[in-house]
Design a protein around this motif. Structure first.
Motif, PDB file in Angstrom:
ATOM      1  N   GLU A   6      -8.795 -24.169  26.140  1.00 21.01           N
ATOM      2  CA  GLU A   6      -7.996 -25.151  25.419  1.00 21.01           C
ATOM      3  C   GLU A   6      -7.195 -26.023  26.373  1.00 21.01           C
ATOM      4  O   GLU A   6      -6.844 -25.594  27.470  1.00 21.01           O
ATOM      5  CB  GLU A   6      -7.013 -24.462  24.453  1.00 21.01           C
ATOM      6  CG  GLU A   6      -7.628 -23.538  23.440  1.00 21.01           C
ATOM      7  CD  GLU A   6      -7.622 -22.096  23.872  1.00 21.01           C
ATOM      8  OE1 GLU A   6      -7.629 -21.201  23.000  1.00 21.01           O
ATOM      9  OE2 GLU A   6      -7.597 -21.844  25.091  1.00 21.01           O
ATOM     10  N   TRP A  36      -9.321 -23.080  14.814  1.00 14.01           N
ATOM     11  CA  TRP A  36      -8.050 -23.073  15.532  1.00 14.01           C
ATOM     12  C   TRP A  36      -7.105 -22.138  14.789  1.00 14.01           C
ATOM     13  O   TRP A  36      -6.991 -22.198  13.557  1.00 14.01           O
ATOM     14  CB  TRP A  36      -7.437 -24.466  15.590  1.00 14.01           C
ATOM     15  CG  TRP A  36      -8.145 -25.410  16.503  1.00 14.01           C
ATOM     16  CD1 TRP A  36      -9.127 -26.304  16.176  1.00 14.01           C
ATOM     17  CD2 TRP A  36      -7.914 -25.576  17.921  1.00 14.01           C
ATOM     18  NE1 TRP A  36      -9.519 -26.999  17.294  1.00 14.01           N
ATOM     19  CE2 TRP A  36      -8.793 -26.580  18.365  1.00 14.01           C
ATOM     20  CE3 TRP A  36      -7.049 -24.974  18.842  1.00 14.01           C
ATOM     21  CZ2 TRP A  36      -8.845 -26.996  19.702  1.00 14.01           C
ATOM     22  CZ3 TRP A  36      -7.080 -25.384  20.160  1.00 14.01           C
ATOM     23  CH2 TRP A  36      -7.978 -26.373  20.588  1.00 14.01           C
ATOM     24  N   TYR A  37      -6.465 -21.289  15.559  1.00 16.37           N
ATOM     25  CA  TYR A  37      -5.421 -20.410  15.056  1.00 16.37           C
ATOM     26  C   TYR A  37      -4.154 -20.684  15.850  1.00 16.37           C
ATOM     27  O   TYR A  37      -4.201 -21.295  16.914  1.00 16.37           O
ATOM     28  CB  TYR A  37      -5.809 -18.938  15.230  1.00 16.37           C
ATOM     29  CG  TYR A  37      -6.847 -18.421  14.269  1.00 16.37           C
ATOM     30  CD1 TYR A  37      -8.178 -18.797  14.370  1.00 16.37           C
ATOM     31  CD2 TYR A  37      -6.489 -17.535  13.252  1.00 16.37           C
ATOM     32  CE1 TYR A  37      -9.132 -18.310  13.480  1.00 16.37           C
ATOM     33  CE2 TYR A  37      -7.440 -17.039  12.363  1.00 16.37           C
ATOM     34  CZ  TYR A  37      -8.754 -17.432  12.491  1.00 16.37           C
ATOM     35  OH  TYR A  37      -9.686 -16.941  11.606  1.00 16.37           O
ATOM     36  N   ARG A  38      -3.032 -20.209  15.352  1.00 17.62           N
ATOM     37  CA  ARG A  38      -1.796 -20.347  16.105  1.00 17.62           C
ATOM     38  C   ARG A  38      -0.929 -19.113  15.904  1.00 17.62           C
ATOM     39  O   ARG A  38      -1.051 -18.401  14.894  1.00 17.62           O
ATOM     40  CB  ARG A  38      -1.029 -21.601  15.680  1.00 17.62           C
ATOM     41  CG  ARG A  38      -0.476 -21.584  14.255  1.00 17.62           C
ATOM     42  CD  ARG A  38       0.138 -22.937  13.906  1.00 17.62           C
ATOM     43  NE  ARG A  38       0.708 -22.946  12.564  1.00 17.62           N
ATOM     44  CZ  ARG A  38       1.183 -24.039  11.969  1.00 17.62           C
ATOM     45  NH1 ARG A  38       1.134 -25.224  12.604  1.00 17.62           N
ATOM     46  NH2 ARG A  38       1.687 -23.958  10.760  1.00 17.62           N
ATOM     47  N   ARG A  45      -0.662 -14.016  13.994  1.00 18.91           N
ATOM     48  CA  ARG A  45      -1.549 -15.145  14.236  1.00 18.91           C
ATOM     49  C   ARG A  45      -1.993 -15.732  12.891  1.00 18.91           C
ATOM     50  O   ARG A  45      -2.332 -15.003  11.958  1.00 18.91           O
ATOM     51  CB  ARG A  45      -2.761 -14.696  15.051  1.00 18.91           C
ATOM     52  CG  ARG A  45      -3.573 -15.829  15.603  1.00 18.91           C
ATOM     53  CD  ARG A  45      -4.563 -15.344  16.641  1.00 18.91           C
ATOM     54  NE  ARG A  45      -3.898 -14.881  17.868  1.00 18.91           N
ATOM     55  CZ  ARG A  45      -4.542 -14.579  18.987  1.00 18.91           C
ATOM     56  NH1 ARG A  45      -5.856 -14.678  19.046  1.00 18.91           N
ATOM     57  NH2 ARG A  45      -3.876 -14.158  20.045  1.00 18.91           N
ATOM     58  N   VAL A  48      -5.359 -21.995  11.234  1.00 18.71           N
ATOM     59  CA  VAL A  48      -4.944 -23.392  11.124  1.00 18.71           C
ATOM     60  C   VAL A  48      -6.054 -24.252  10.523  1.00 18.71           C
ATOM     61  O   VAL A  48      -5.836 -24.962   9.536  1.00 18.71           O
ATOM     62  CB  VAL A  48      -4.546 -23.957  12.502  1.00 18.71           C
ATOM     63  CG1 VAL A  48      -4.225 -25.441  12.416  1.00 18.71           C
ATOM     64  CG2 VAL A  48      -3.363 -23.185  13.073  1.00 18.71           C
ATOM     65  N   ASP A  89       5.656 -26.182  13.480  1.00 20.50           N
ATOM     66  CA  ASP A  89       4.316 -26.159  14.067  1.00 20.50           C
ATOM     67  C   ASP A  89       4.334 -25.600  15.486  1.00 20.50           C
ATOM     68  O   ASP A  89       3.273 -25.401  16.090  1.00 20.50           O
ATOM     69  CB  ASP A  89       3.714 -27.564  14.093  1.00 20.50           C
ATOM     70  CG  ASP A  89       3.437 -28.114  12.706  1.00 20.50           C
ATOM     71  OD1 ASP A  89       3.700 -29.323  12.494  1.00 20.50           O
ATOM     72  OD2 ASP A  89       2.959 -27.353  11.847  1.00 20.50           O
ATOM     73  N   TYR A  93      -1.488 -22.274  20.392  1.00 23.08           N
ATOM     74  CA  TYR A  93      -2.682 -22.599  19.620  1.00 23.08           C
ATOM     75  C   TYR A  93      -3.919 -22.072  20.348  1.00 23.08           C
ATOM     76  O   TYR A  93      -4.098 -22.320  21.547  1.00 23.08           O
ATOM     77  CB  TYR A  93      -2.780 -24.103  19.404  1.00 23.08           C
ATOM     78  CG  TYR A  93      -1.833 -24.597  18.351  1.00 23.08           C
ATOM     79  CD1 TYR A  93      -0.458 -24.647  18.577  1.00 23.08           C
ATOM     80  CD2 TYR A  93      -2.296 -25.009  17.098  1.00 23.08           C
ATOM     81  CE1 TYR A  93       0.424 -25.081  17.603  1.00 23.08           C
ATOM     82  CE2 TYR A  93      -1.430 -25.451  16.120  1.00 23.08           C
ATOM     83  CZ  TYR A  93      -0.063 -25.486  16.373  1.00 23.08           C
ATOM     84  OH  TYR A  93       0.800 -25.917  15.399  1.00 23.08           O
TER      85      TYR A  93
END
Length: 115
Positions: A6, A36-38, A45, A48, A89, A93
């Motif tokens: 990333e 995509w995760y965050r 976790r 997204v 946010d 990520y």
């Protein structure tokens, strides 16, 4: 073996935008889905956004209408365009191979949104 890297994270003010990139290498095909995760400090976790091999997009409720996931199979890149960013946010990520049960993960990129 699969590798996901990333980039594109950083510090941005609330209301701003960032574009995250994920470079995939190894045994990757156009049939693979990506997500995509965050993960924020002290939280689990969170999913997204995801995109299937057929191009179907799915978003988490908290980012619908603000984030857009896309892919370029010719370059094995996956992107996350993030608009109207909010302090909530803020997270690391992660790019993932697979949408619902990822089998590989990237190392993550930090996104910090200041108020």
């Amino acid at each position: 073996q699969v590798q996901l890297v990333e980039s594109g994270g950083g510090l941005v003010q609330a209301g701003g935008s960032l574009r995250l990139s994920c470079a995939a290498s190894g045994m990757i095909s156009a049939r693979n889905g990506f997500a995509w995760y965050r993960q924020a400090p002290g939280k689990e976790r969170e999913f997204v956004a995801g995109i299937t091999g057929g191009g179907t997009r799915v978003y988490g409720d908290s980012v619908k209408g603000r984030f857009t996931i896309s892919r370029d199979d010719s370059t094995k890149m996956v992107y996350l365009q993030m608009n109207s960013l909010k302090p909530e946010d803020t997270a690391v990520y992660y790019c993932a191979l697979g949408t619902t049960r990822p089998s590989f993960w990237g190392q993550g990129t930090q996104v910090t949104v200041s108020s």
